[in-house]
Design an enzyme around this catalytic site. Structure first.
Site, short mmCIF file in Angstrom:
data_model
loop_
_atom_site.label_atom_id
_atom_site.label_comp_id
_atom_site.label_asym_id
_atom_site.label_seq_id
_atom_site.Cartn_x
_atom_site.Cartn_y
_atom_site.Cartn_z
N ASP A 16 0.88 -1.16 0.00
CA ASP A 16 0.00 0.00 0.00
C ASP A 16 0.92 1.21 0.00
OD1 ASP A 16 -2.45 1.52 0.30
OD2 ASP A 16 -1.91 1.76 2.41
N ARG A 17 0.43 2.36 -0.41
CA ARG A 17 1.29 3.54 -0.45
C ARG A 17 1.16 4.38 0.82
NH1 ARG A 17 0.41 8.48 -4.47
NH2 ARG A 17 -0.45 9.33 -2.55
N ASP A 18 0.06 5.11 0.96
CA ASP A 18 -0.11 6.04 2.08
C ASP A 18 -0.21 5.27 3.40
OD1 ASP A 18 -0.17 8.26 0.29
OD2 ASP A 18 -2.26 7.80 -0.14
N ASN A 59 -5.27 2.84 -3.36
CA ASN A 59 -6.52 3.55 -3.60
C ASN A 59 -6.18 5.03 -3.70
OD1 ASN A 59 -8.03 1.21 -3.35
ND2 ASN A 59 -8.74 1.66 -1.29
#
Length: 176
Positions: A16-18, A59
């Site tokens: 996931d990024r954030d 997302n």
């Protein structure tokens, strides 16, 4: 898939990024607002050296909500890639979902976007695009929806609750 990518199947690290790669300040889309999570770059480099694919699955409802554009997001991902390259690391592909049930424009509005986590679409697309050893792969996320997406894609999910990502993976016995 990248034209020069090897054809042999290998495990993949899905990130996931954030909240996993960068500090989640809410709808981060500018490099000036971006800050790496401690240990994130070292983790990516370690998995690169071990021969794993490394994918970001994120997302990005801020696009659908009209807070920033897909071009803004792509520019941030390019800046991330450039910064990683300076440290000899890379992300093999970025997958994103700009769709949201309450998007301000119809282009991005969908009642249940197949790529939006907790749906597994982004992970499944990566597995279709690249020769991934699903059984050996796993995802790191910071929300229950990330864990659900991983499970629905048939891979293990590790819930990262903050701190140093490298230390977290060492404690899990998952750092190569």
């Amino acid at each position: 898939m990248a034209a020069d990518a090897e054809k042999r199947t290998r495990p993949a690290l899905f990130l996931d990024r954030d909240g996993v790669l960068n500090v989640d300040h809410g709808y981060v889309y500018r490099w000036a607002d971006f800050a790496w999570i401690d240990g994130a770059k070292a983790v990516i480099a370690a998995f690169n050296r071990a021969g794993w694919w490394v994918f970001v699955v994120t997302n990005q409802s801020g696009v659908g909500r009209g807070y920033y554009t897909e071009a803004d997001m792509h520019a941030l991902h390019a800046a991330m890639a450039e910064d990683l390259a300076r440290d000899g690391a890379r992300i093999d592909a970025f997958y994103h979902c700009p769709h949201h049930p309450e998007a301000v424009t119809e282009t991005y509005r969908h009642p249940d976007p197949p790529d939006r986590k907790p749906n597994p679409g982004m992970l499944l697309r990566a597995m279709a695009d690249w020769p991934v050893d699903r059984a050996a792969s796993f995802m790191i996320g910071d929300k229950p929806g990330d864990m659900e997406a991983a499970a629905r894609a048939g891979i293990e999910g590790l819930l990262f609750e903050g701190g140093d990502l490298c230390t977290f993976l060492k404690a899990q016995g998952r750092l190569p």
